[in-house]
Design an enzyme around this catalytic site. Sequence first.
Site, PDB file in Angstrom:
ATOM      1  N   THR A  13       0.828  -1.180   0.118  1.00  0.00           N
ATOM      2  CA  THR A  13       0.128   0.067   0.156  1.00  0.00           C
ATOM      3  C   THR A  13       0.966   1.231  -0.101  1.00  0.00           C
ATOM      4  O   THR A  13       0.542   2.134  -0.900  1.00  0.00           O
ATOM      5  CB  THR A  13      -1.024   0.160   1.183  1.00  0.00           C
ATOM      6  OG1 THR A  13      -1.682  -1.239   1.020  1.00  0.00           O
ATOM      7  CG2 THR A  13      -1.947   1.091   1.338  1.00  0.00           C
ATOM      8  N   VAL A  14       1.627   1.488   0.966  1.00  0.00           N
ATOM      9  CA  VAL A  14       2.541   2.533   1.261  1.00  0.00           C
ATOM     10  C   VAL A  14       3.698   2.815  -0.115  1.00  0.00           C
ATOM     11  O   VAL A  14       3.917   3.660  -0.542  1.00  0.00           O
ATOM     12  CB  VAL A  14       3.284   2.715   2.324  1.00  0.00           C
ATOM     13  CG1 VAL A  14       3.831   4.239   2.671  1.00  0.00           C
ATOM     14  CG2 VAL A  14       2.259   2.442   3.671  1.00  0.00           C
ATOM     15  N   ALA A  43      12.443  -3.345  -4.501  1.00  0.00           N
ATOM     16  CA  ALA A  43      12.323  -4.826  -3.990  1.00  0.00           C
ATOM     17  C   ALA A  43      10.815  -5.142  -3.949  1.00  0.00           C
ATOM     18  O   ALA A  43      10.104  -4.544  -3.144  1.00  0.00           O
ATOM     19  CB  ALA A  43      13.013  -5.084  -2.690  1.00  0.00           C
ATOM     20  N   LYS A 103       6.632   2.243  12.136  1.00  0.00           N
ATOM     21  CA  LYS A 103       6.478   2.870  13.580  1.00  0.00           C
ATOM     22  C   LYS A 103       7.043   2.037  14.510  1.00  0.00           C
ATOM     23  O   LYS A 103       7.537   2.085  15.597  1.00  0.00           O
ATOM     24  CB  LYS A 103       5.263   3.381  14.003  1.00  0.00           C
ATOM     25  CG  LYS A 103       4.085   2.139  13.706  1.00  0.00           C
ATOM     26  CD  LYS A 103       2.934   2.622  12.705  1.00  0.00           C
ATOM     27  CE  LYS A 103       2.318   1.039  12.181  1.00  0.00           C
ATOM     28  NZ  LYS A 103       1.413   1.567  10.930  1.00  0.00           N
ATOM     29  N   GLU A 127       8.952  10.365   9.095  1.00  0.00           N
ATOM     30  CA  GLU A 127       7.653  11.224   9.332  1.00  0.00           C
ATOM     31  C   GLU A 127       6.331  10.393   9.218  1.00  0.00           C
ATOM     32  O   GLU A 127       5.306  10.512   9.959  1.00  0.00           O
ATOM     33  CB  GLU A 127       7.513  12.161   8.182  1.00  0.00           C
ATOM     34  CG  GLU A 127       6.385  13.134   8.375  1.00  0.00           C
ATOM     35  CD  GLU A 127       6.112  13.976   9.705  1.00  0.00           C
ATOM     36  OE1 GLU A 127       6.649  14.820   9.805  1.00  0.00           O
ATOM     37  OE2 GLU A 127       5.124  13.624  10.298  1.00  0.00           O
ATOM     38  N   ILE A 134      -0.377  13.067   8.089  1.00  0.00           N
ATOM     39  CA  ILE A 134      -0.192  14.525   8.768  1.00  0.00           C
ATOM     40  C   ILE A 134       1.336  14.713   9.465  1.00  0.00           C
ATOM     41  O   ILE A 134       1.935  13.953   9.915  1.00  0.00           O
ATOM     42  CB  ILE A 134      -0.981  14.349  10.196  1.00  0.00           C
ATOM     43  CG1 ILE A 134      -2.472  13.839   9.942  1.00  0.00           C
ATOM     44  CG2 ILE A 134      -0.940  15.597  10.997  1.00  0.00           C
ATOM     45  CD1 ILE A 134      -3.172  13.644  11.136  1.00  0.00           C
ATOM     46  N   GLY A 185      -7.932  -1.932   3.792  1.00  0.00           N
ATOM     47  CA  GLY A 185      -6.340  -1.659   3.850  1.00  0.00           C
ATOM     48  C   GLY A 185      -5.714  -0.712   4.934  1.00  0.00           C
ATOM     49  O   GLY A 185      -4.672  -0.347   4.949  1.00  0.00           O
ATOM     50  N   LYS A 203       3.307   4.574  18.091  1.00  0.00           N
ATOM     51  CA  LYS A 203       3.489   6.181  17.580  1.00  0.00           C
ATOM     52  C   LYS A 203       3.663   7.055  18.750  1.00  0.00           C
ATOM     53  O   LYS A 203       4.143   7.916  18.635  1.00  0.00           O
ATOM     54  CB  LYS A 203       1.872   6.399  16.639  1.00  0.00           C
ATOM     55  CG  LYS A 203       1.904   5.290  15.786  1.00  0.00           C
ATOM     56  CD  LYS A 203       0.318   5.378  15.123  1.00  0.00           C
ATOM     57  CE  LYS A 203       0.360   4.687  13.820  1.00  0.00           C
ATOM     58  NZ  LYS A 203      -0.989   4.594  13.403  1.00  0.00           N
TER      59      LYS A 203
END
Length: 434
Positions: A13-14, A43, A103, A127, A134, A185, A203
Site C-alpha cells: 500500500t505505502v 524490491a 512505527k 515522518e 499528517i 487496507g 506512535k
Amino acid sequence: MKPVKVGICGLGTVGGGTFNVLQRNAEEIARRAGRGIEVAQIAVRTPNPNCQITGTPTTSDVFAIATNPEIDIVVELIGGYTVARELVLKAIENGKHVVTANKALIAVHGNEIFAKAREKGVIVAFEAAVAGGIPVIKAIREGLSANRINWVAGIINGTGNFILTEMREKGRTFADVLAEAQALGYAEADPTFDVEGIDAAHKLTILASIAFGIPLQFDKAYTEGITKLTTADVNYAEALGYRIKHLGVARSTAQGIELRVHPTLIPADRLIANVNGVMNAVMVNGDASGSTLFYGAGAGMEPTASSVVADLVDVVRAMTSDPENRVPHLAFQPDSLSAHPILPIEACESAYYLRIQAKDHPGVLAQVASILSERGINIESIMQKDVEEHDGLVPMILLTHRVVEQRINDAIQALEALQDVVGPVVRIRVEHLN
Ligand code: HSE
C-alpha cells in the site's frame, strides 16, 4: 545536477503510493528538492496492480537495495521488526540514508538505529511512522522547538477510530466494522495491534520522545485496547456530554512522564472529540504555543506516501550538509536526552468515569460515596438510571475529578466487595484536554 537515486523496499500500500507520487509529481518534487529523485530499484515480491513499474529495475531481495552502490537513499516499507531492522542497519552500514514508515521498528529499535546512523553520519527519517499524512513529527520537532511541551494527546489509530465511530453512529458491531477496516487496507497485518492499542503505543512512544527529549521506551507504555467497550458505555458517555475515543496521552509531570493509550471520555465539544472515521488528530500543548491540533488522514496509500516523499525531499536537501548541523533524529541533541522516568500507570493522574451495577436497595449510593470520599476522590457528577428489567439492577454512573490512578484502583476493589454491587465496576479515564 544528477538525480538522487532511491531504492524502494516493498511495493504494498505505502510502497505503491510512494512510487506513484514520485512519478506523478516528479517535476514539483525536483523544484522543491533542487534535484530529481529517481527510483533506481524496487524490491518487490508481489506485483502491485496500482503501479506501472515497467522500466524500473526490480529485485526480490531487499538486501540487494541496501548494498546497491548506485543507491543513495533506501526507503524501507516492508514493515515488521526483524527483517526491517536488519535491512535498515545494513543500509546505514553501507552509508545510505534511510526513510521509513515503520512505527514498530522506530519505537522498538529506534535508539539502536539512530546511534548507528550518527556513527555513519546518515539520516534516518520517519515522518510517515506517525499519523500517516499528517506532518506532526516535523511540527513538533521543528515548528514547536521553542516550547517546553506539556502534553501530547492523539487519536493515532485510524482503524480503532473507525470502529468507535461506526459503533456510536450506526450501532454496528465491533467485528463487522473491523472486517471493513481490513478490507479497506487500514488495519495492521495483525489487527490486534490496532484494537489492543499496540500500534497507537508505537506512535505515542515516538511522539513522546521528540516532545520531551527522552529515549524511545515502548516497553514502558501503558496499553489498553477498545475490545471491552460496550455500546451502553458509549451511550452513557454521550448522555453526559462526552465521546469515547481511543487516545494516546503523553504528559510531562514533575514526577515523570505519563505514557498511556486507552479508551478515553473527551468532552463532546472539543474539536478532537469530533474526529471521526479513519481520520487521525494530534493535540500538542506547549508552554508558549498553547494547544495546537493537527488533523488528517492517518493511513492509506497516498496520504502515507505524502509523508514518505516529504522525508525524501528533506534528505535530498540535507544530504550534503554537515551531519553535526542537521535536525537531530529525536529533536533534541543526542547528548542532551533526559532521564526523566516514565511513570507506571498507577502513578498517572486523570479523571474517571465509573459504572456500577447495584441492587436497588436503600443506602447503596451512600456506601459508594463514602468509599470514594475515604480515598480523597471528589465526585463531579452522578447519574442513576432506572432499574434494568432484565437483571433488576440499577446502573450508577459517576464522573470523578482528577486523581492518581492507585486511589481509583483501591476504590474499585472496595466497591466490588460491597454486597449490593454486582459484577465488575467499569472504569474509563476522562481527559478534558484544556
Ligand atoms: N493500522 C494503522 C491505523 C495504519 O489504522 O491507523 C497506519 O499506521
